[in-house]
Design a protein around this motif. Sequence first.
Motif, PDB file in Angstrom:
ATOM      1  N   TYR A  44      -4.417  -0.876   1.100  1.00  0.00           N
ATOM      2  CA  TYR A  44      -5.315   0.198   0.678  1.00  0.00           C
ATOM      3  C   TYR A  44      -4.989   0.759  -0.697  1.00  0.00           C
ATOM      4  O   TYR A  44      -3.833   0.778  -1.127  1.00  0.00           O
ATOM      5  CB  TYR A  44      -5.288   1.338   1.706  1.00  0.00           C
ATOM      6  CG  TYR A  44      -5.677   0.899   3.099  1.00  0.00           C
ATOM      7  CD1 TYR A  44      -6.992   0.578   3.399  1.00  0.00           C
ATOM      8  CD2 TYR A  44      -4.732   0.803   4.105  1.00  0.00           C
ATOM      9  CE1 TYR A  44      -7.351   0.160   4.662  1.00  0.00           C
ATOM     10  CE2 TYR A  44      -5.079   0.403   5.379  1.00  0.00           C
ATOM     11  CZ  TYR A  44      -6.396   0.071   5.654  1.00  0.00           C
ATOM     12  OH  TYR A  44      -6.738  -0.336   6.921  1.00  0.00           O
ATOM     13  N   SER A  45      -6.040   1.275  -1.336  1.00  0.00           N
ATOM     14  CA  SER A  45      -5.916   2.009  -2.590  1.00  0.00           C
ATOM     15  C   SER A  45      -6.440   3.425  -2.369  1.00  0.00           C
ATOM     16  O   SER A  45      -7.361   3.644  -1.581  1.00  0.00           O
ATOM     17  CB  SER A  45      -6.732   1.337  -3.700  1.00  0.00           C
ATOM     18  OG  SER A  45      -6.245   0.043  -3.956  1.00  0.00           O
ATOM     19  N   PRO A  46      -5.877   4.420  -3.093  1.00  0.00           N
ATOM     20  CA  PRO A  46      -6.324   5.798  -2.883  1.00  0.00           C
ATOM     21  C   PRO A  46      -7.685   6.071  -3.500  1.00  0.00           C
ATOM     22  O   PRO A  46      -8.047   5.495  -4.533  1.00  0.00           O
ATOM     23  CB  PRO A  46      -5.228   6.622  -3.568  1.00  0.00           C
ATOM     24  CG  PRO A  46      -4.668   5.717  -4.611  1.00  0.00           C
ATOM     25  CD  PRO A  46      -4.759   4.328  -4.033  1.00  0.00           C
ATOM     26  N   ASN A  82      -0.206  11.053  -0.977  1.00  0.00           N
ATOM     27  CA  ASN A  82       0.227   9.885  -1.747  1.00  0.00           C
ATOM     28  C   ASN A  82       0.702   8.772  -0.824  1.00  0.00           C
ATOM     29  O   ASN A  82       0.526   7.591  -1.105  1.00  0.00           O
ATOM     30  CB  ASN A  82       1.350  10.277  -2.713  1.00  0.00           C
ATOM     31  CG  ASN A  82       0.835  11.111  -3.862  1.00  0.00           C
ATOM     32  OD1 ASN A  82      -0.305  10.941  -4.291  1.00  0.00           O
ATOM     33  ND2 ASN A  82       1.652  12.018  -4.361  1.00  0.00           N
ATOM     34  N   GLN A  83       1.358   9.159   0.282  1.00  0.00           N
ATOM     35  CA  GLN A  83       1.757   8.214   1.320  1.00  0.00           C
ATOM     36  C   GLN A  83       1.229   8.777   2.642  1.00  0.00           C
ATOM     37  O   GLN A  83       1.653   9.856   3.048  1.00  0.00           O
ATOM     38  CB  GLN A  83       3.283   8.069   1.378  1.00  0.00           C
ATOM     39  CG  GLN A  83       3.882   7.365   0.183  1.00  0.00           C
ATOM     40  CD  GLN A  83       3.708   5.863   0.253  1.00  0.00           C
ATOM     41  OE1 GLN A  83       3.214   5.326   1.246  1.00  0.00           O
ATOM     42  NE2 GLN A  83       4.102   5.153  -0.782  1.00  0.00           N
ATOM     43  N   HIS A  89      -0.264  -0.046   5.148  1.00  0.00           N
ATOM     44  CA  HIS A  89      -1.121   0.763   4.286  1.00  0.00           C
ATOM     45  C   HIS A  89      -0.903   0.438   2.811  1.00  0.00           C
ATOM     46  O   HIS A  89      -1.868   0.286   2.046  1.00  0.00           O
ATOM     47  CB  HIS A  89      -0.858   2.250   4.546  1.00  0.00           C
ATOM     48  CG  HIS A  89      -2.115   3.061   4.581  1.00  0.00           C
ATOM     49  ND1 HIS A  89      -2.857   3.228   5.725  1.00  0.00           N
ATOM     50  CD2 HIS A  89      -2.779   3.709   3.603  1.00  0.00           C
ATOM     51  CE1 HIS A  89      -3.914   3.970   5.456  1.00  0.00           C
ATOM     52  NE2 HIS A  89      -3.896   4.273   4.179  1.00  0.00           N
ATOM     53  N   SER A  90       0.354   0.309   2.405  1.00  0.00           N
ATOM     54  CA  SER A  90       0.627   0.005   0.998  1.00  0.00           C
ATOM     55  C   SER A  90       0.157  -1.394   0.630  1.00  0.00           C
ATOM     56  O   SER A  90      -0.155  -1.666  -0.536  1.00  0.00           O
ATOM     57  CB  SER A  90       2.118   0.162   0.705  1.00  0.00           C
ATOM     58  OG  SER A  90       2.882  -0.786   1.441  1.00  0.00           O
ATOM     59  N   TRP A 123      -8.265   6.926   1.638  1.00  0.00           N
ATOM     60  CA  TRP A 123      -7.827   5.593   1.245  1.00  0.00           C
ATOM     61  C   TRP A 123      -8.907   4.586   1.604  1.00  0.00           C
ATOM     62  O   TRP A 123      -9.628   4.741   2.586  1.00  0.00           O
ATOM     63  CB  TRP A 123      -6.520   5.230   1.941  1.00  0.00           C
ATOM     64  CG  TRP A 123      -5.377   6.088   1.503  1.00  0.00           C
ATOM     65  CD1 TRP A 123      -5.152   7.387   1.840  1.00  0.00           C
ATOM     66  CD2 TRP A 123      -4.323   5.712   0.624  1.00  0.00           C
ATOM     67  NE1 TRP A 123      -4.023   7.848   1.227  1.00  0.00           N
ATOM     68  CE2 TRP A 123      -3.481   6.850   0.487  1.00  0.00           C
ATOM     69  CE3 TRP A 123      -3.997   4.538  -0.037  1.00  0.00           C
ATOM     70  CZ2 TRP A 123      -2.348   6.830  -0.300  1.00  0.00           C
ATOM     71  CZ3 TRP A 123      -2.857   4.515  -0.821  1.00  0.00           C
ATOM     72  CH2 TRP A 123      -2.045   5.649  -0.953  1.00  0.00           C
ATOM     73  N   GLN A 124      -9.034   3.541   0.789  1.00  0.00           N
ATOM     74  CA  GLN A 124     -10.043   2.526   1.043  1.00  0.00           C
ATOM     75  C   GLN A 124      -9.434   1.129   0.961  1.00  0.00           C
ATOM     76  O   GLN A 124      -8.474   0.899   0.240  1.00  0.00           O
ATOM     77  CB  GLN A 124     -11.192   2.645   0.046  1.00  0.00           C
ATOM     78  CG  GLN A 124     -10.781   2.491  -1.413  1.00  0.00           C
ATOM     79  CD  GLN A 124     -11.904   2.770  -2.373  1.00  0.00           C
ATOM     80  OE1 GLN A 124     -13.055   2.868  -1.960  1.00  0.00           O
ATOM     81  NE2 GLN A 124     -11.593   2.906  -3.658  1.00  0.00           N
ATOM     82  N   ARG A 125     -10.017   0.228   1.743  1.00  0.00           N
ATOM     83  CA  ARG A 125      -9.580  -1.164   1.762  1.00  0.00           C
ATOM     84  C   ARG A 125     -10.101  -1.849   0.514  1.00  0.00           C
ATOM     85  O   ARG A 125     -11.250  -2.241   0.449  1.00  0.00           O
ATOM     86  CB  ARG A 125     -10.096  -1.838   3.036  1.00  0.00           C
ATOM     87  CG  ARG A 125      -9.974  -3.365   3.061  1.00  0.00           C
ATOM     88  CD  ARG A 125      -8.536  -3.804   3.314  1.00  0.00           C
ATOM     89  NE  ARG A 125      -8.435  -5.251   3.256  1.00  0.00           N
ATOM     90  CZ  ARG A 125      -8.187  -5.918   2.129  1.00  0.00           C
ATOM     91  NH1 ARG A 125      -8.040  -5.287   0.982  1.00  0.00           N
ATOM     92  NH2 ARG A 125      -8.078  -7.230   2.150  1.00  0.00           N
ATOM     93  N   SER A 126      -9.256  -1.962  -0.513  1.00  0.00           N
ATOM     94  CA  SER A 126      -9.723  -2.542  -1.767  1.00  0.00           C
ATOM     95  C   SER A 126      -8.686  -3.424  -2.450  1.00  0.00           C
ATOM     96  O   SER A 126      -9.004  -4.123  -3.391  1.00  0.00           O
ATOM     97  CB  SER A 126     -10.146  -1.424  -2.732  1.00  0.00           C
ATOM     98  OG  SER A 126      -9.041  -0.596  -3.043  1.00  0.00           O
ATOM     99  N   LYS A 127      -7.443  -3.365  -1.984  1.00  0.00           N
ATOM    100  CA  LYS A 127      -6.395  -4.115  -2.667  1.00  0.00           C
ATOM    101  C   LYS A 127      -6.426  -5.598  -2.300  1.00  0.00           C
ATOM    102  O   LYS A 127      -6.568  -5.963  -1.141  1.00  0.00           O
ATOM    103  CB  LYS A 127      -5.022  -3.529  -2.332  1.00  0.00           C
ATOM    104  CG  LYS A 127      -4.796  -2.136  -2.883  1.00  0.00           C
ATOM    105  CD  LYS A 127      -3.427  -1.613  -2.540  1.00  0.00           C
ATOM    106  CE  LYS A 127      -2.337  -2.332  -3.319  1.00  0.00           C
ATOM    107  NZ  LYS A 127      -1.016  -1.720  -3.079  1.00  0.00           N
TER     108      LYS A 127
END
Length: 394
Positions: A96-98, A275-276, A92-93, A109-113
């Motif tokens: 994904y970004s919040p 946050n997590q 996840h870390s 959370w979205q798949r953007s990182k």
Amino acid sequence: MSAFSLSPDQGQALERLLGWIKKPQGPAITLGGYAGTGKTTVAAALRAVLAHNNAGHKIAFCAFTGKASQVLRNTLEMHEALSPEDTCGTIHSLLYSPMVDKQGNITGWQRSKEVEADLIVVDEASMVNQRLWFDLLGAGRPVIAIGDHGQLPPIEGSFNLMEKPDLTLERVHRQAEGNPIIQLAHEVRLTGKIEAGSYGKHVHKYSWATDEPSDIQSAIDELMDESPDDRLLLCGRNKTRIELNRTIRKKLGRESDEPEAGDRVVCLKNEYNQNQPIYNGMTGYVESCDPDGEHWYQMSIDFADDGRRFDGRVSKHGFMSEKGGETVAGLGPKEIGSRFDFGYALTVHKAQGSQARRVVLFEERFLKMDDEQWRRWLYTAVTRAREELIVIGE
């Protein structure tokens, strides 16, 4: 580069992985290995070879839970195989970004990182669900997925990434050959049976049919006195799980079915508004619990093993419920709230990401289970134990 003493099948797997990295045949390759076959050692050796051949090669190591990623990090560091440019954390870390609302609250959370790595290595890949797998592939980096192909598939859905791995390790590594739990795990994988008797100093199967009930009860009572952090109680049916949780809480002086500060709880549904993120099957301890209307509690829960916490509204209807409070009369799905239950005893499915020094397993087979599903269930249960295992069954 650290020296590695690899078995022939480990060496062959390493060569195949190095060849694939040099010339990938598709976006991903999977390496399956049973308990004790040295899967993570192969990953560490792979990293050491790549560092020796290409100092600038960057790897993103990851796993489903924080606990699993920490175990992976410890193994890599033990072999001195984690390079300064590498990362090691949760999937996840990595991906994904919040998503944040106008008040600054995380709503999902979205798949953007962007993944800044030349290679992604996923450990404990048998826990990866379909959504996560597609998002990992969507990162546009070659992926090596490593997991135990003898375990149950992920808790949710029928997707099983490790069902038919491209490469397999099946020979128990010499350092694990004398471990009675690993030996029993491999016997279970082949036969689907555990006969009554002793399998080592701390591994024993009791049978309701042949052993004295008082002996079985004494063994259970002794393990019930262990700290929950050192012990797992596993079963198949939610009805049994509820009875065990109620029994343990009574031993702790908790007479009602209402959760209290200090209670051990388990997450029943992925919770992303944090946050997590908190995942189905994670266990933690209640720090505070206050009533909040007819249907909810306001709770703070510490998931210390994963370095996370939960603060929010929790449904009352998940506790001591066979169906986990999935539906509540008069409430829509989004109104139900986060769902938790007591976590002193768990079903084997919920315990896939956990291990403990001592495990007590109540064998319970569902009528709908075929022989292959039963072998996976029993194998997964046995491999939750690190040092001591008590099995109770027919």
